[in-house]
Design a protein around this motif. Structure first.
Motif, PDB file in Angstrom:
ATOM      1  N   GLN A  20       0.914  -1.112  -0.096  1.00 44.66           N
ATOM      2  CA  GLN A  20      -0.140  -0.063   0.157  1.00 44.66           C
ATOM      3  C   GLN A  20       0.829   1.191   0.122  1.00 44.66           C
ATOM      4  N   GLN A  24       0.858   3.417  -3.409  1.00 43.96           N
ATOM      5  CA  GLN A  24       0.049   4.166  -3.164  1.00 43.96           C
ATOM      6  C   GLN A  24      -1.498   4.078  -3.304  1.00 43.96           C
ATOM      7  N   TYR A  25      -1.936   3.058  -2.476  1.00 44.95           N
ATOM      8  CA  TYR A  25      -3.162   2.863  -2.614  1.00 44.95           C
ATOM      9  C   TYR A  25      -3.705   2.405  -0.930  1.00 44.95           C
ATOM     10  N   GLU A  26      -4.841   2.417  -0.669  1.00 48.35           N
ATOM     11  CA  GLU A  26      -5.511   2.134   0.522  1.00 48.35           C
ATOM     12  C   GLU A  26      -6.489   1.145   0.542  1.00 48.35           C
TER      13      GLU A  26
END
Length: 396
Positions: A20, A24-26
C-alpha cells in the motif's frame, strides 16, 4: 542479520502495508482481512533485516498460452522496498532467488509489469507486449449491422459461461493467461464493475462477449472477446447502440487490431502502449516444450546464450529437431563438445526471449547486433519460430 525466505501467515499484513505504501493505495480493514485470507504467504519472498521485512516480491503460479500450448509461468508482482532500505541491492537478490525458485517449480517462463524497463532488463527480462488503446467518440463508433438471427444476451458474471470463449480467443496469442475460477472471481469480476453481454450467432453458438461499464458518459470496455468477424461486428453494434447515453468509448486491443480500418472515420485517439516484460527461466525445459514452425529444413541449430543471473542458461545449446521440425531435443553442450563459432548463433537471454515470444524477428535482432551469426543461420532460426501476435488482456 539478513535473511531471504518466504513469509509466514502472520507476516502477510506487513507485506500488504508495504504494498500500500509503495504503490500508493489504501485498503479498508475489511479489504485487508479479505486479501489476507486468500493470499498464499509461501508465494511471497521477503528480504529481512534484523527480523524486519525490508523488501519483497511475489511469485504467482500461472500458465500462459504460447504457440497454442500452455506453459507454466511465474508471474512476478508486488516488488517493493521500504524507502530506508532502497538502493542496497535487495530486489536484485530477490529476483535471482526467484529465478531459482521458478526453475525448481517448473515455471519455464516469467512475466512482470516493470516500473522501469531498463531495470528489469539487467536481470534478463525483456519487453514482449505492445497493445493499442482507443478512445472513440460516440459519433465515430462503428456502423455495423448485426447478422440476421443473431442475438445479444445479458448474463450474470459466471466464469464457467465465459471461460470456454475466452480460451478459444486467448490461444490465438502468445502471452495470455490461462484463467481459473479464482482469477475470474477474485481478480476480474471483483475489481471491475459493469455488465456482461454474450453474443449468440444465428446457429445458436456463443462466439463472443463484452464486459463493460457505463459511467459519467463513458463506456469503458474491460474486455471484448470475439471468435470471428461476424461476432466482432455484432458486439460493436451493441456498444454503438449506447450512443444516446455515452460521449465516448475506451477500450484496449491487440497491437494488430484492424478496427480503425473498418470504421467510417478512423480519426480518433489511438495510443500504442508498451506493457509487460517476459523472461525465459529455464532454456532447456522451455525450448523442449516449445512448438516450432513445421518445415523441411531441420538441421540442428546451435545457440550460445549468455545469462548473468541463471548459470544453467549460460552456455551453448544444441537444438536437434524432430516431428517435421515442430519439436526439438535440447542439449547443453560441455566445453569439449562445442562446435566451431561459424556454426553458432549467439545472444543474451533477453534477446532469446524476445525471439521465442515472437515479439521480434531474428533478422531484426541481427540487424541491431543483438543476435550474432551468419545470415544463413539467422534465416534458419527465423524460419523455425512461428509468428504470432503477443497480447495480455490481464494485469497482475
Amino acid at each position: 542479520m539478513i535473511e531471504i525466505r518466504t513469509l509466514e501467515q502472520q507476516e502477510v499484513a506487513e507485506s500488504l502495508a508495504l504494498s500500500q505504501f509503495a504503490f500508493q493505495y489504501e485498503l479498508s480493514e475489511e479489504d485487508q482481512e479479505e486479501r489476507s485470507s486468500w493470499t498464499n504467504p509461501k508465494e511471497i519472498w521477503g528480504y529481512f533485516v534484523q527480523g524486519k521485512l525490508a523488501a519483497k516480491l511475489q511469485i504467482n503460479q500461472f500458465h500462459t498460452w504460447l504457440n497454442g500450448q500452455h506453459f507454466a509461468m511465474g508471474g512476478i508482482a508486488g516488488v517493493a522496498t521500504w524507502p530506508e532500505y532502497r538502493r542496497n541491492g535487495m530486489v536484485a537478490k530477490l529476483l535471482v532467488q526467484a529465478l531459482k525458485v521458478m526453475k525448481e517449480q517448473g515455471q519455464t517462463v516469467s512475466f512482470l509489469s516493470p516500473f522501469k524497463f531498463e531495470f528489469y532488463r539487467k536481470y534478463g527480462w525483456e519487453t514482449y507486449i505492445d497493445y493499442l488503446k482507443y478512445e472513440i467518440p460516440a459519433d465515430k463508433l462503428p456502423k455495423f449491422q448485426a447478422s440476421e438471427g443473431s442475438s445479444i444476451v445479458r448474463v450474470t458474471k459466471e466464469w464457467e459461461l465465459l471461460n470456454p470463449i475466452y480460451e478459444q480467443y486467448a490461444v490465438q496469442f502468445n502471452g495470455m493467461l490461462k484463467r481459473d475460477a479464482n482469477w475470474w472471481n477474485n481478480r476480474l469480476f471483483r475489481n471491475k464493475k459493469g455488465t456482461v453481454a454474450l453474443y449468440v450467432n444465428p446457429q445458436g453458438e456463443r462466439t463472443g462477449y463484452v464486459f463493460y461499464q457505463v459511467k459519467e458518459f463513458t463506456a469503458t470496455i474491460h474486455e471484448m472477446v470475439f471468435l470471428d468477424e461476424e461476432t466482432r461486428r455484432g458486439l460493436w453494434k451493441f456498444i454503438a447502440d449506447h450512443d444516446s447515453m455515452i460521449s465516448k468509448v475506451e477500450v484496449k486491443a491487440p497491437i494488430d487490431d484492424q478496427l480503425p480500418f473498418l470504421v467510417h472515420d478512423p480519426k480518433f485517439k489511438q495510443e500504442k502502449i508498451t506493457y509487460f516484460s517476459s523472461r525465459i527461466v529455464d532454456v532447456e525445459a522451455f525450448v523442449t516444450q516449445y512448438r516450432f514452425e513445421p518445415r523441411k529444413e531441420v538441421e540442428p541449430i546451435y545457440l550460445r546464450i549468455s545469462d548473468l543471473h541463471a548459470d544453467w542458461n549460460d552456455g551453448i545449446f544444441q537444438l536437434q529437431f524432430t516431428d517435421n521440425g515442430e519439436k526439438a531435443q535440447v542439449t547443453k553442450l560441455a566445453e569439449g563438445e562445442q562446435p566451431a563459432d561459424e556454426h553458432v548463433l549467439s545472444c543474451s537471454i533477453q534477446t532469446l526471449t524476445a525471439l521465442f515470444m515472437s515479439y521480434q524477428k531474428a533478422s531484426f535482432m541481427a540487424l541491431i547486433e543483438r543476435l550474432q551469426g551468419s545470415q544463413e543461420l539467422v534465416a534458419r532460426l527465423e524460419a523455425a519460430i512461428p509468428q504470432r501476435t503477443t497480447y495480455l488482456a490481464d494485469f497482475f
